[in-house]
Structure formats: C-alpha cells, structure tokens
Design an enzyme around this catalytic site. Structure first.
Site, PDB file in Angstrom:
ATOM      1  N   SER A 171       0.736   2.264   3.422  1.00  0.00           N
ATOM      2  CA  SER A 171       0.679   3.563   4.096  1.00  0.00           C
ATOM      3  C   SER A 171       1.763   4.494   3.562  1.00  0.00           C
ATOM      4  O   SER A 171       1.538   5.697   3.415  1.00  0.00           O
ATOM      5  CB  SER A 171       0.835   3.376   5.603  1.00  0.00           C
ATOM      6  OG  SER A 171      -0.239   2.613   6.091  1.00  0.00           O
ATOM      7  N   HIS A 194      -6.494  -1.519   4.830  1.00  0.00           N
ATOM      8  CA  HIS A 194      -6.614  -1.992   6.214  1.00  0.00           C
ATOM      9  C   HIS A 194      -8.090  -2.174   6.588  1.00  0.00           C
ATOM     10  O   HIS A 194      -8.463  -3.151   7.237  1.00  0.00           O
ATOM     11  CB  HIS A 194      -6.007  -0.968   7.188  1.00  0.00           C
ATOM     12  CG  HIS A 194      -4.524  -0.777   7.069  1.00  0.00           C
ATOM     13  ND1 HIS A 194      -3.942   0.458   6.950  1.00  0.00           N
ATOM     14  CD2 HIS A 194      -3.509  -1.667   7.062  1.00  0.00           C
ATOM     15  CE1 HIS A 194      -2.622   0.324   6.868  1.00  0.00           C
ATOM     16  NE2 HIS A 194      -2.332  -0.953   6.928  1.00  0.00           N
ATOM     17  N   ARG A 248      -1.095  -8.962   0.833  1.00  0.00           N
ATOM     18  CA  ARG A 248      -1.395  -8.274  -0.423  1.00  0.00           C
ATOM     19  C   ARG A 248      -0.858  -9.041  -1.627  1.00  0.00           C
ATOM     20  O   ARG A 248      -1.601  -9.453  -2.478  1.00  0.00           O
ATOM     21  CB  ARG A 248      -0.840  -6.844  -0.394  1.00  0.00           C
ATOM     22  CG  ARG A 248      -1.597  -5.966   0.600  1.00  0.00           C
ATOM     23  CD  ARG A 248      -0.841  -4.728   0.919  1.00  0.00           C
ATOM     24  NE  ARG A 248       0.482  -5.066   1.451  1.00  0.00           N
ATOM     25  CZ  ARG A 248       1.466  -4.227   1.607  1.00  0.00           C
ATOM     26  NH1 ARG A 248       1.314  -2.980   1.260  1.00  0.00           N
ATOM     27  NH2 ARG A 248       2.609  -4.614   2.126  1.00  0.00           N
ATOM     28  N   LYS A 289      10.099   3.043  12.696  1.00  0.00           N
ATOM     29  CA  LYS A 289       9.553   3.486  11.401  1.00  0.00           C
ATOM     30  C   LYS A 289       9.432   5.013  11.318  1.00  0.00           C
ATOM     31  O   LYS A 289       9.017   5.533  10.304  1.00  0.00           O
ATOM     32  CB  LYS A 289       8.182   2.848  11.167  1.00  0.00           C
ATOM     33  CG  LYS A 289       8.232   1.408  10.679  1.00  0.00           C
ATOM     34  CD  LYS A 289       6.881   0.973  10.114  1.00  0.00           C
ATOM     35  CE  LYS A 289       7.037   0.101   8.892  1.00  0.00           C
ATOM     36  NZ  LYS A 289       5.741  -0.220   8.259  1.00  0.00           N
TER      37      LYS A 289
END
Ligand code: COA
Length: 160
Positions: free
Chosen positions: A128, A17, A90, A41
């Site tokens: 993450s 990030h 990504r 989440k």
C-alpha cells in the site's frame, strides 16, 4: 460455518490484497476483511474511507464482509466468530514479521489458526505504501489497484 478473517490496514486496498481475498473465498464459507484502525501508521485514508473502498472493491465476491476494528486482532476474531486468520505472504522479507505475529497471536488465543496464501509473482513487490508513493508523485497506479481506489487516490492527491 467456517469464517476467516483477513486483517490489514488496507491504506488502500490493492490488487494484491484482492488476490488473497478472492482465493480465500474458495476455502471458507465467509471471509471478513478486517480493516484495522492502525493509528500508529498514520493512514492516508480515514478508517471509514478504507472500509468503503474495500467494500466497493469486493462487491463482486458474494461471501465477503468488510468491518473495521480497533482492538487486539484475536479479540476481534473471537467477537466475529472467525476460527481462521488468513494473511498474504509476498516474499521472504515478510516471513520474519509474520512469524512473530503468528506466534504471538497463537499465544494469545490457541483456538485461532493462521493460514498464509502466497502472492503470485506479479503482486510480490506490491504494498500500500508503494502505491501511495506512486500516486502522490502523479504516477499511474491503475494496474495495481481497483478502479475505485485509483479514483480515490487521484482525488486525495488533487486536494493536496
Ligand atoms: N498484497 C499486497 N500488499 C500486501 C499483501 C499482499 N498480499 N500483504 C501485505 N501487504 C502489504 C500491506 O499493504 C502493508 O503495506 P504498507 O506497510 O505499505 O501499508 C504491508 O504489506 C504489511 O502488511 P501487514 O503486515 O498485513 O500490515 P498491515 O498494516 O496491513 O496490518 C495488522 C497489520 C493490522 C494485521 C496488525 O497490525 C494487527 O494485527 N493489528 C491489530 C492489533 C494487534 O492485535 N496487535 C498485536 C498482534 S500480535
């Protein structure tokens, strides 16, 4: 004044990030890191903790502000007068999801443009949740996250 919003859950913020954020600071006058509440989440870190870690990790970048939000992304962008959304990309696997999000956000507000910054190879595999998993198993995450996040993860899993 060109202002870009970089949204995410940032549970927690990683070096991947930070790569996107620091590169974005070269492109616009101000970058706002938007920390989404993302209750679906079930984040490990509370929203305030994620904001504090992102603030600490971006302290060296002068044109970055960190704010939390709990509404539609395009509404938050309008509220803070950001004309641009910046997302990290990504691998090919990100593309379909980002394509859908970008198309929907464009339908919701055509005045806001989305730009993508490709991750360099060393961060292509990073997420993450992978960082949380390694930390939960007492693995070393120091090369993947800023030092404040490494310390926060150690403290979080020491509690458990
Ligand atoms: N480096 C490292 N990791 C990266 C990365 C990068 N450059 N880019 C993405 N990631 C990781 C994220 O950490 C995240 O990891 P995780 O799933 O393990 O937590 C994963 O890749 C997915 O990233 P992203 O797609 O950005 O999801 P997110 O949860 O971080 O953020 C929001 C999603 C908040 C941007 C999105 O849900 C949103 O816009 N919410 C607001 C509500 C809304 O407007 N919804 C309608 C949209 S059309």
């Amino acid at each position: 004044m060109k202002r870009a919003l970089i949204p995410g859950t940032f549970d927690p913020i990683t070096e991947g990030h930070l790569d996107v954020i620091s590169r974005a600071t070269q492109l616009v006058d101000e970058v706002v890191v938007g920390v989404a509440a993302s209750p679906n989440k079930k984040p490990l870190f509370a929203s305030e903790e994620r904001v504090a870690l992102a603030q600490e990790a971006t302290r060296h970048l002068k044109n970055v502000r960190v704010l939390s939000f709990n509404c539609l992304l395009v509404d938050f962008a309008t509220q803070i007068e950001a004309q641009i959304l910046i997302k990290g990309l990504r691998a090919i696997t990100d593309f379909e999801y980002e394509f859908q999000m970008t198309a929907l956000n464009y339908q919701l507000n055509k005045a806001i443009e989305t730009l993508f910054i490709m991750s360099p190879p060393q961060y292509m595999y990073l997420s993450s949740s992978i960082v949380r998993e390694i930390a939960s198993l007492r693995g070393d995450v120091d090369r993947f996250v800023p030092s404040c996040v490494g310390a926060a993860l150690k403290a979080k899993f020491a509690e458990a």
